[in-house]
Write a protein that holds these residues in place. Structure first.
Motif, PDB file in Angstrom:
ATOM      1  N   SER A 191       0.606  -1.202   0.262  1.00  0.00           N
ATOM      2  CA  SER A 191      -0.065   0.124  -0.173  1.00  0.00           C
ATOM      3  C   SER A 191       0.599   1.341  -0.393  1.00  0.00           C
ATOM      4  N   GLN A 248      -3.636   0.592  -3.203  1.00  0.00           N
ATOM      5  CA  GLN A 248      -2.868  -0.361  -2.627  1.00  0.00           C
ATOM      6  C   GLN A 248      -3.081  -1.806  -4.057  1.00  0.00           C
ATOM      7  N   SER A 290       1.796  -5.671   3.112  1.00  0.00           N
ATOM      8  CA  SER A 290       0.975  -7.363   4.736  1.00  0.00           C
ATOM      9  C   SER A 290       0.879  -7.972   4.730  1.00  0.00           C
ATOM     10  N   GLN A 320      -0.395  -4.435   8.471  1.00  0.00           N
ATOM     11  CA  GLN A 320       0.247  -3.366   7.737  1.00  0.00           C
ATOM     12  C   GLN A 320       1.651  -3.250   8.028  1.00  0.00           C
ATOM     13  N   ARG A 353      -4.428  -3.428  18.596  1.00  0.00           N
ATOM     14  CA  ARG A 353      -6.001  -3.322  17.837  1.00  0.00           C
ATOM     15  C   ARG A 353      -6.793  -3.481  17.983  1.00  0.00           C
ATOM     16  N   ASN A 363      -9.813   0.369   9.518  1.00  0.00           N
ATOM     17  CA  ASN A 363      -9.646  -0.185   8.205  1.00  0.00           C
ATOM     18  C   ASN A 363     -11.297   0.070   8.312  1.00  0.00           C
ATOM     19  N   HIS A 364     -11.729  -0.025   7.623  1.00  0.00           N
ATOM     20  CA  HIS A 364     -13.568   0.308   6.384  1.00  0.00           C
ATOM     21  C   HIS A 364     -13.426  -1.142   7.358  1.00  0.00           C
ATOM     22  N   GLY A 414      -7.411  -3.254   3.450  1.00  0.00           N
ATOM     23  CA  GLY A 414      -6.141  -2.555   3.479  1.00  0.00           C
ATOM     24  C   GLY A 414      -5.989  -1.133   3.631  1.00  0.00           C
ATOM     25  N   LYS A 415      -7.098  -0.065   3.600  1.00  0.00           N
ATOM     26  CA  LYS A 415      -7.236   1.233   3.130  1.00  0.00           C
ATOM     27  C   LYS A 415      -7.018   1.275   4.996  1.00  0.00           C
ATOM     28  N   LEU A 416      -6.394   2.012   4.919  1.00  0.00           N
ATOM     29  CA  LEU A 416      -6.354   2.083   7.012  1.00  0.00           C
ATOM     30  C   LEU A 416      -6.511   4.089   6.355  1.00  0.00           C
TER      31      LEU A 416
END
Lengths: 114, 111
Positions: free
Chosen positions: A33, A48, A94, A103, B49, B90-91, B97-99
């Motif tokens: 990412s 990503q 990741s 990540q 987390r 993270n949705h 993997g979109k933070l």
């Protein structure tokens, strides 16, 4: 293991130029990412890639593009640089284990656009 | 819109004092929340987390869905805790993997 590596560490460009940033993930990680971190802000998601395919894209213009290679390393390309592109660019690789994705970030490439 | 808010840019406490770094989020689904830390001259690293419900370096964080908060707490701050702390979301969709990061809070622990 050296962790995620990025090159170069620093870069100075002028407006209108093009830049390529590189990232090598941790061995065994198949996902990479990219994030942009402007001074004083948190990282902002750009792209990503997983198994060489784009899996997500943030709210960035088409001047930003990326790709992932068979060895899972990745490049981020930015065309027609603007002053506002000056930032720290972070790469994260990741690993998905037990249904969870963690990540791991590289040290970043600091880009200055003059 | 998905958003993470850290209202304090700087939190300064004395050694041994309790610490609470605030994080609020905006998300309609089931989020996965993280705290990342960046010590001076080091890279960004995962601290904890919410799914793990663990204590790392004496820090804990509880997800409060009613208040949409994920505050980071430590009962007794140490000088080595001084760092930049980022709350991230993270949705929750699998393997994206979109933070989404907050703006960060600098924690300064004074001797």
């Amino acid at each position: 293991d050296a962790g995620v590596t990025q090159s170069p560490t620093h870069l100075i460009k002028t407006r209108g130029q093009h830049v390529t940033l590189r990232c090598s993930p941790i061995s065994g990680h198949k996902s990479v990412s990219w994030y942009q971190q402007v001074l004083g802000q948190g990282p902002q998601f750009i792209f990503q890639y997983y198994e060489k395919e784009e899996r997500g894209r943030g709210n960035f213009p088409d001047r930003f593009s990326a790709r992932q290679f068979p060895n899972y390393s990745s490049e981020l390309n930015v065309n027609a640089l603007l002053l506002g592109d000056s930032a720290l660019y972070l790469c994260a690789s990741s690993l998905i284990a037990g249904g969870r994705e963690t990540q791991y970030f590289g040290p970043g490439t600091r880009l200055l656009v003059l | 819109a998905q958003r993470v808010t850290q209202p304090e840019k700087l939190l300064s406490v004395f050694k041994g004092a309790p610490v609470e770094l605030k994080c609020n989020y905006s998300y309609s689904g089931s989020p996965e929340l993280f705290w990342y830390v960046q010590y001076s001259r080091q890279r960004l690293q995962l601290l904890l987390r919410h799914i793990s419900r663990e204590s790392i370096k004496g820090f804990t964080a509880d997800l409060n869905k009613g208040e949409t908060s994920f505050h980071l707490k430590k009962p007794f701050a140490q000088e080595e805790d001084s760092a930049m702390y980022y709350c991230a979301l993270n949705h929750g969709s699998s393997n994206t993997g979109k933070l989404i990061f907050g703006q960060g809070t600098t924690l300064q622990v004074k001797p």
